[in-house]
Design a protein around this motif. Structure first.
Motif, PDB file in Angstrom:
ATOM      1  N   LEU A   1       0.998  -1.066  -0.118  1.00  6.98           N
ATOM      2  CA  LEU A   1       0.039   0.069  -0.057  1.00  6.98           C
ATOM      3  C   LEU A   1       0.999   1.135   0.190  1.00  6.98           C
ATOM      4  CD1 LEU A   1      -2.913  -1.076   2.338  1.00  6.98           C
ATOM      5  CD2 LEU A   1      -2.878  -0.951  -0.114  1.00  6.98           C
ATOM      6  N   ALA A   2       1.888   1.128   0.719  1.00 11.64           N
ATOM      7  CA  ALA A   2       2.905   2.443   0.715  1.00 11.64           C
ATOM      8  C   ALA A   2       3.349   2.645  -0.628  1.00 11.64           C
ATOM      9  CB  ALA A   2       4.041   2.143   1.602  1.00 11.64           C
ATOM     10  N   GLY A   3       3.987   1.394  -1.477  1.00  9.56           N
ATOM     11  CA  GLY A   3       4.105   1.537  -2.700  1.00  9.56           C
ATOM     12  C   GLY A   3       3.180   2.014  -3.801  1.00  9.56           C
ATOM     13  N   VAL A   4       1.928   1.635  -3.498  1.00 13.33           N
ATOM     14  CA  VAL A   4       0.960   2.214  -4.127  1.00 13.33           C
ATOM     15  C   VAL A   4       0.681   3.699  -3.962  1.00 13.33           C
ATOM     16  CG1 VAL A   4      -1.747   2.240  -4.411  1.00 13.33           C
ATOM     17  CG2 VAL A   4      -0.578   0.134  -4.357  1.00 13.33           C
ATOM     18  N   ALA A   5       0.773   4.410  -2.866  1.00 13.11           N
ATOM     19  CA  ALA A   5       0.721   5.686  -2.524  1.00 13.11           C
ATOM     20  C   ALA A   5       1.754   6.433  -3.140  1.00 13.11           C
ATOM     21  CB  ALA A   5       0.637   5.622  -0.852  1.00 13.11           C
ATOM     22  N   VAL A   6       3.230   5.948  -3.093  1.00 13.48           N
ATOM     23  CA  VAL A   6       4.263   6.886  -3.675  1.00 13.48           C
ATOM     24  C   VAL A   6       4.188   6.831  -5.068  1.00 13.48           C
ATOM     25  CG1 VAL A   6       5.524   6.567  -1.494  1.00 13.48           C
ATOM     26  CG2 VAL A   6       5.801   4.789  -3.229  1.00 13.48           C
ATOM     27  N   PHE A   7       3.734   5.749  -5.534  1.00 14.01           N
ATOM     28  CA  PHE A   7       3.541   5.928  -7.071  1.00 14.01           C
ATOM     29  C   PHE A   7       2.570   6.554  -7.717  1.00 14.01           C
ATOM     30  CE2 PHE A   7       6.769   2.103  -8.493  1.00 14.01           C
ATOM     31  CZ  PHE A   7       7.310   2.982  -9.249  1.00 14.01           C
ATOM     32  N   ALA A   8       1.230   6.413  -7.097  1.00 15.62           N
ATOM     33  CA  ALA A   8       0.255   7.526  -7.254  1.00 15.62           C
ATOM     34  C   ALA A   8       0.689   8.706  -7.206  1.00 15.62           C
ATOM     35  CB  ALA A   8      -0.904   7.085  -6.238  1.00 15.62           C
ATOM     36  N   ALA A   9       1.503   9.120  -6.178  1.00 18.10           N
ATOM     37  CA  ALA A   9       1.789  10.586  -5.817  1.00 18.10           C
ATOM     38  C   ALA A   9       2.923  10.995  -7.036  1.00 18.10           C
ATOM     39  CB  ALA A   9       2.601  10.741  -4.616  1.00 18.10           C
ATOM     40  N   SER A  10       3.612  10.039  -7.387  1.00 20.68           N
ATOM     41  CA  SER A  10       4.647  10.259  -8.534  1.00 20.68           C
ATOM     42  C   SER A  10       3.844  10.324  -9.944  1.00 20.68           C
ATOM     43  CB  SER A  10       5.576   8.997  -8.529  1.00 20.68           C
ATOM     44  OG  SER A  10       6.191   8.971  -9.812  1.00 20.68           O
ATOM     45  N   GLY A  11       2.949   9.508 -10.120  1.00 17.45           N
ATOM     46  CA  GLY A  11       2.116   9.735 -11.396  1.00 17.45           C
ATOM     47  C   GLY A  11       1.093  10.911 -11.482  1.00 17.45           C
ATOM     48  N   ALA A  12       0.597  11.302 -10.184  1.00 25.24           N
ATOM     49  CA  ALA A  12      -0.163  12.567 -10.316  1.00 25.24           C
ATOM     50  C   ALA A  12       0.934  13.881 -10.280  1.00 25.24           C
ATOM     51  CB  ALA A  12      -0.902  12.464  -8.951  1.00 25.24           C
TER      52      ALA A  12
ATOM     53  N   ALA B   1      -0.561   4.555 -12.699  1.00 30.44           N
ATOM     54  CA  ALA B   1       1.009   4.314 -12.346  1.00 30.44           C
ATOM     55  C   ALA B   1       1.266   3.682 -11.178  1.00 30.44           C
ATOM     56  CB  ALA B   1       1.704   5.789 -12.000  1.00 30.44           C
ATOM     57  N   ALA B   2       0.242   3.719 -10.182  1.00 29.39           N
ATOM     58  CA  ALA B   2       0.284   2.927  -9.042  1.00 29.39           C
ATOM     59  C   ALA B   2       0.018   1.666  -9.020  1.00 29.39           C
ATOM     60  CB  ALA B   2      -0.516   3.642  -8.020  1.00 29.39           C
ATOM     61  N   LEU B   3      -0.888   1.288  -9.945  1.00 34.59           N
ATOM     62  CA  LEU B   3      -1.381  -0.263  -9.997  1.00 34.59           C
ATOM     63  C   LEU B   3      -1.029  -0.845 -11.113  1.00 34.59           C
ATOM     64  CD1 LEU B   3      -5.099   0.763  -8.473  1.00 34.59           C
ATOM     65  CD2 LEU B   3      -3.224  -0.057  -7.450  1.00 34.59           C
ATOM     66  N   GLY B   4      -0.557  -0.215 -12.341  1.00 34.88           N
ATOM     67  CA  GLY B   4      -0.111  -1.087 -13.417  1.00 34.88           C
ATOM     68  C   GLY B   4       0.831  -2.148 -13.344  1.00 34.88           C
ATOM     69  N   GLY B   5       1.855  -1.786 -12.439  1.00 36.93           N
ATOM     70  CA  GLY B   5       2.840  -2.939 -12.250  1.00 36.93           C
ATOM     71  C   GLY B   5       2.229  -4.082 -11.278  1.00 36.93           C
ATOM     72  N   GLY B   6       1.460  -3.770 -10.483  1.00 37.09           N
ATOM     73  CA  GLY B   6       0.893  -4.906  -9.567  1.00 37.09           C
ATOM     74  C   GLY B   6      -0.060  -5.756 -10.498  1.00 37.09           C
ATOM     75  N   ILE B   7      -0.909  -5.358 -11.286  1.00 32.28           N
ATOM     76  CA  ILE B   7      -1.782  -5.776 -12.031  1.00 32.28           C
ATOM     77  C   ILE B   7      -0.915  -6.811 -13.149  1.00 32.28           C
ATOM     78  CG2 ILE B   7      -3.370  -5.725 -14.059  1.00 32.28           C
ATOM     79  CD1 ILE B   7      -4.149  -2.944 -12.896  1.00 32.28           C
ATOM     80  N   VAL B   8       0.048  -6.281 -13.653  1.00 35.70           N
ATOM     81  CA  VAL B   8       0.991  -7.373 -14.635  1.00 35.70           C
ATOM     82  C   VAL B   8       1.543  -8.470 -13.665  1.00 35.70           C
ATOM     83  CG1 VAL B   8       3.189  -7.488 -15.982  1.00 35.70           C
ATOM     84  CG2 VAL B   8       1.561  -5.432 -16.031  1.00 35.70           C
ATOM     85  N   ARG B   9       1.975  -8.141 -12.270  1.00 32.32           N
ATOM     86  CA  ARG B   9       2.405  -9.174 -11.602  1.00 32.32           C
ATOM     87  C   ARG B   9       1.312 -10.207 -11.187  1.00 32.32           C
ATOM     88  NH1 ARG B   9       2.575  -6.511  -6.295  1.00 32.32           N
ATOM     89  NH2 ARG B   9       0.196  -7.041  -6.223  1.00 32.32           N
ATOM     90  N   ASP B  10       0.265  -9.718 -10.766  1.00 31.49           N
ATOM     91  CA  ASP B  10      -0.958 -10.640 -10.579  1.00 31.49           C
ATOM     92  C   ASP B  10      -1.354 -11.762 -11.673  1.00 31.49           C
ATOM     93  OD1 ASP B  10      -0.911  -9.721  -7.984  1.00 31.49           O
ATOM     94  OD2 ASP B  10      -2.543  -8.468  -8.083  1.00 31.49           O
ATOM     95  N   LEU B  11      -1.301 -10.938 -12.911  1.00 29.94           N
ATOM     96  CA  LEU B  11      -1.744 -11.517 -13.976  1.00 29.94           C
ATOM     97  C   LEU B  11      -0.688 -12.838 -14.168  1.00 29.94           C
ATOM     98  CD1 LEU B  11      -3.130  -8.993 -16.308  1.00 29.94           C
ATOM     99  CD2 LEU B  11      -4.536 -10.596 -15.143  1.00 29.94           C
ATOM    100  N   VAL B  12       0.717 -12.486 -14.191  1.00 25.91           N
ATOM    101  CA  VAL B  12       1.773 -13.418 -14.472  1.00 25.91           C
ATOM    102  C   VAL B  12       1.726 -14.527 -13.302  1.00 25.91           C
ATOM    103  CG1 VAL B  12       4.376 -13.655 -14.605  1.00 25.91           C
ATOM    104  CG2 VAL B  12       3.274 -11.656 -15.626  1.00 25.91           C
TER     105      VAL B  12
END
Length: 217
Positions: free
Chosen positions: A12-23, A43-54
């Motif tokens: 969740l911390a990673g989601v927050a900082v990447f969301a802040a980065s993208g925003a 930006a926050a969730l794109g990498g995690g979505i790829v990870r979960d699908l893989v």
């Protein structure tokens, strides 16, 4: 604190900082509120979505757990309203991006290892988790993705994922060693930016004129 709780908080911390980065990147490009939230969300969730699908986790956590989407959207919205107080947005984006890189590398690699992915594959998944959000962010804001430039970015994530895999093999998956791994990636990225470390690029040579053996003009 259990390992699963620590992993959730780090994710969740990673989601927050990447969301802040993208925003922040979207604000710098003068996008509207929806655009800022959308770029931050992806930006926050794109990498995690790829990870979960893989690794075969369907539906991805970004859609299955409301905390992920809410964290991304709220953080991006906060950046939109608070950006006048954020001086030097480019520096903010780079620091937040480095923090997200470290956190997502750790969580992505661990989740792949927990899914019984072999170490080499888990390291690659960890790297993809970390760089995926920044890649999409840069594409949406009209920038050449940082992962394709000369900067030390994906390399830092790959090195960090190897460290995590080694710690996992040694049974050191507690909050302290994993936080140290994330801080290592964060530090390498910031030092690389400050010292302008870069990966080698191909040397372009001027085209040769004429053909061998042809008389000079």
């Amino acid at each position: 604190m259990t390992t699963s709780t620590a992993l959730l908080l780090a994710d969740l911390a990673g989601v927050a900082v990447f969301a802040a980065s993208g925003a922040s990147a979207a604000v710098a490009k003068r996008l509207d509120l929806f655009g800022v939230v959308f770029v931050g969300f992806v930006a926050a969730l794109g990498g995690g979505i790829v990870r979960d699908l893989v690794i075969g986790k369907v539906p991805p956590l970004a859609f299955a757990d409301w905390r992920y989407a809410t964290t991304a959207a709220v953080t991006a919205g906060a950046i939109f309203w608070l950006h006048p107080q954020l001086a030097r947005l480019r520096t903010t984006v780079l620091v937040l991006d480095a923090a997200g890189l470290g956190l997502f590398t750790v969580t992505g690699t661990l989740k792949a290892l927990d899914a019984q992915v072999p170490a080499v594959g888990a390291c690659l998944i960890g790297m993809l988790t970390a760089i995926g959000g920044g890649l999409v962010r840069d594409l949406l804001t009209g920038e050449i993705p940082v992962v394709l430039r000369r900067e030390i970015y994906a390399v830092a994530a790959l090195v960090g994922s190897i460290v995590v895999a080694v710690l996992y093999g040694l049974g050191q998956t507690g909050p302290i060693p994993l936080t140290a791994a994330a801080m290592l990636i964060f530090g390498v990225r910031l030092v690389a930016l400050r010292r302008r470390w870069s990966a080698p690029v191909a040397t372009l040579r001027p085209p040769r004129t004429g053909t061998p053996g042809s008389p000079p003009e």
